[in-house]
Design a protein around this motif. Structure first.
Motif, mmCIF file in Angstrom:
data_model
loop_
_atom_site.group_PDB
_atom_site.id
_atom_site.type_symbol
_atom_site.label_atom_id
_atom_site.label_comp_id
_atom_site.label_asym_id
_atom_site.label_seq_id
_atom_site.Cartn_x
_atom_site.Cartn_y
_atom_site.Cartn_z
ATOM 1 N N LYS A 29 -9.039 3.159 2.245
ATOM 2 C CA LYS A 29 -10.278 2.541 1.748
ATOM 3 C C LYS A 29 -10.131 2.102 0.298
ATOM 4 O O LYS A 29 -10.597 1.032 -0.095
ATOM 5 C CB LYS A 29 -11.438 3.526 1.889
ATOM 6 C CG LYS A 29 -11.934 3.699 3.315
ATOM 7 C CD LYS A 29 -13.114 4.661 3.373
ATOM 8 C CE LYS A 29 -13.604 4.821 4.810
ATOM 9 N NZ LYS A 29 -14.741 5.784 4.899
ATOM 10 N N ILE A 30 -9.454 2.919 -0.501
ATOM 11 C CA ILE A 30 -9.239 2.576 -1.902
ATOM 12 C C ILE A 30 -8.337 1.346 -2.025
ATOM 13 O O ILE A 30 -8.652 0.382 -2.747
ATOM 14 C CB ILE A 30 -8.616 3.770 -2.656
ATOM 15 C CG1 ILE A 30 -9.617 4.920 -2.750
ATOM 16 C CG2 ILE A 30 -8.155 3.344 -4.053
ATOM 17 C CD1 ILE A 30 -9.009 6.214 -3.259
ATOM 18 N N GLU A 31 -7.231 1.357 -1.307
ATOM 19 C CA GLU A 31 -6.246 0.286 -1.472
ATOM 20 C C GLU A 31 -6.689 -1.026 -0.856
ATOM 21 O O GLU A 31 -6.302 -2.093 -1.326
ATOM 22 C CB GLU A 31 -4.907 0.710 -0.873
ATOM 23 C CG GLU A 31 -4.236 1.818 -1.656
ATOM 24 C CD GLU A 31 -2.792 2.020 -1.280
ATOM 25 O OE1 GLU A 31 -1.904 1.628 -2.065
ATOM 26 O OE2 GLU A 31 -2.538 2.595 -0.204
ATOM 27 N N ASN B 18 1.568 -4.552 3.817
ATOM 28 C CA ASN B 18 2.812 -3.802 3.942
ATOM 29 C C ASN B 18 2.565 -2.378 3.461
ATOM 30 O O ASN B 18 2.305 -2.143 2.282
ATOM 31 C CB ASN B 18 3.903 -4.467 3.111
ATOM 32 C CG ASN B 18 5.285 -3.875 3.326
ATOM 33 O OD1 ASN B 18 5.425 -2.761 3.804
ATOM 34 N ND2 ASN B 18 6.314 -4.618 2.945
ATOM 35 N N VAL B 19 2.631 -1.417 4.380
ATOM 36 C CA VAL B 19 2.405 -0.016 4.048
ATOM 37 C C VAL B 19 3.755 0.688 3.909
ATOM 38 O O VAL B 19 4.583 0.642 4.820
ATOM 39 C CB VAL B 19 1.546 0.680 5.118
ATOM 40 C CG1 VAL B 19 1.417 2.173 4.829
ATOM 41 C CG2 VAL B 19 0.157 0.052 5.179
ATOM 42 N N PHE B 20 3.960 1.328 2.770
ATOM 43 C CA PHE B 20 5.196 2.048 2.524
ATOM 44 C C PHE B 20 5.131 3.441 3.164
ATOM 45 O O PHE B 20 4.089 4.094 3.149
ATOM 46 C CB PHE B 20 5.448 2.206 1.027
ATOM 47 C CG PHE B 20 6.011 0.980 0.355
ATOM 48 C CD1 PHE B 20 6.130 -0.229 1.028
ATOM 49 C CD2 PHE B 20 6.423 1.033 -0.968
ATOM 50 C CE1 PHE B 20 6.655 -1.349 0.405
ATOM 51 C CE2 PHE B 20 6.955 -0.072 -1.606
ATOM 52 C CZ PHE B 20 7.069 -1.267 -0.918
ATOM 53 N N CYS C 244 0.845 -1.186 0.000
ATOM 54 C CA CYS C 244 0.000 0.000 0.000
ATOM 55 C C CYS C 244 0.884 1.240 0.000
ATOM 56 O O CYS C 244 1.751 1.368 0.869
ATOM 57 C CB CYS C 244 -0.914 0.005 1.226
ATOM 58 S SG CYS C 244 -1.949 -1.470 1.384
ATOM 59 N N PHE C 245 0.651 2.143 -0.960
ATOM 60 C CA PHE C 245 1.509 3.318 -1.044
ATOM 61 C C PHE C 245 0.745 4.611 -1.328
ATOM 62 O O PHE C 245 1.361 5.679 -1.448
ATOM 63 C CB PHE C 245 2.593 3.111 -2.112
ATOM 64 C CG PHE C 245 2.086 2.732 -3.466
ATOM 65 C CD1 PHE C 245 1.612 3.679 -4.344
ATOM 66 C CD2 PHE C 245 2.095 1.401 -3.870
ATOM 67 C CE1 PHE C 245 1.146 3.320 -5.606
ATOM 68 C CE2 PHE C 245 1.635 1.024 -5.122
ATOM 69 C CZ PHE C 245 1.157 1.995 -5.993
#
Length: 321
Positions: free
Chosen positions: A92-94, A106-108, A29-30
């Motif tokens: 919400k989108i990702e 995994n959030v960047f 997720c970015f």
């Protein structure tokens, strides 16, 4: 085991069933960090830095500095209202199509402490400032660490991630930008707070640092980082794997300057490089394959590449442990 179960077996120091790869193990997720730190497609960030998009990535507009004396940073740096940055909407989108239980979220979090200083005042000024005015640099890093901690807390609430990957490039292919002593005295105290704020909430911390940074990998582990992201082969990866087995996972291993990374490299070359990584690093049980491939449109993992699917198919023939 599915991807998630296999990943956490490895994190816990157990033997995984197979060697994971970045392309399949993660839900990356970015969009959040696009809003809070660095626009992936270029443009103005929340601090007023204009980023220029290239096929290789984005960079601050050249020769356009916000300030050139670190002692003046408070006169120029205005921290944005986090409520205005759209983190929840991005999540919400990702996460709309995500099925829990299969992959690792995994959030960047890009543009870390040193990278942000360089974005404001350029690399030359930033590096000189570390030596000429370390006290002002420390003050800046502590203030920016507060911002990153607040952002990470919002990421954790919005995304419910398993991992936060924090990007801060501190090295070239030949060595660190600064001495280990300067890193430890000027940057590390604020860096430690960032790591502890993430891990205290039960989220794994992955440290992204490209280049030859092996002199401070032990510092990353000591502070609580569990994954070293984009680990490149100019470092002693095998020695680091052995030294930190059970406490650090190496994510990378790809020969980023060799023939398999050339634009136009054959699918066969990619397959052979993946096999090399499986043989050299994968068998130790604390490794995630991360190809770094460029094509005429940019980073293959971001823009897509017809070579990836056959490479992944071949990978599954050699990824068993």
């Amino acid at each position: 085991m599915n991807q998630r179960e296999n990943f956490f077996a490895m994190i816990e120091g157990k033997k995984p069933e197979f060697i994971p790869n970045t392309m399949e193990v993660y839900k990356i997720c970015f969009l959040g960090t696009n809003n809070t730190d660095q626009p992936w497609n270029g443009g103005m960030d929340p601090f007023g830095v204009n980023w220029i998009a290239t096929k290789e990535g984005v960079l601050p507009e050249p020769n356009k500095f916000m300030f050139d004396d670190i002692a003046d940073w408070k006169d120029y740096v205005k921290f944005p209202n986090i409520d205005s940055l759209g983190i929840e909407a991005a999540a919400k989108i990702e996460m709309a199509d995500f099925t829990p239980g299969e992959q690792v979220v995994n959030v960047f979090s890009v543009c870390g402490l040193f990278e942000r200083l360089a974005a404001f005042m350029g690399f030359e000024n930033a590096l000189c400032s570390l030596v000429e005015d370390p006290e002002s640099c420390q003050e800046f890093f502590e203030a920016f660490a507060d911002y990153k901690i607040a952002i990470h807390n919002r990421f954790i609430e919005a995304y419910q991630p398993d991992v936060i990957t924090y990007f801060d490039d501190l090295a070239t292919a030949n060595g660190l930008f600064m001495s280990p002593k300067v890193y430890r005295e000027v940057i590390k105290p604020a860096h430690r707070r960032i790591i502890e704020a993430v891990t205290s909430r039960g989220v794994l911390f992955a440290q992204h640092t490209c280049g030859k940074c092996e002199e401070i990998v032990a510092d990353y582990v000591e502070m609580g980082a569990k994954i070293w992201h984009s680990a490149q082969i100019m470092n002693d990866l095998e020695g680091i794997q052995e030294k930190f087995k059970g406490s650090l996972v190496i994510e990378g291993g790809w020969d980023t300057s060799g023939p398999a990374s050339y634009i136009g490299a054959s699918t066969e070359a990619l397959i052979e490089e993946a096999k090399r990584c499986a043989t050299v690093y994968g068998q130790k049980g604390n490794f995630i394959l991360m190809p770094l491939l460029m094509n005429e449109n940019g980073n293959a993992l971001m823009v897509g590449d017809s070579r990836l699917e056959p490479m992944i198919e071949a990978w599954h023939q050699v990824d068993k442990l």
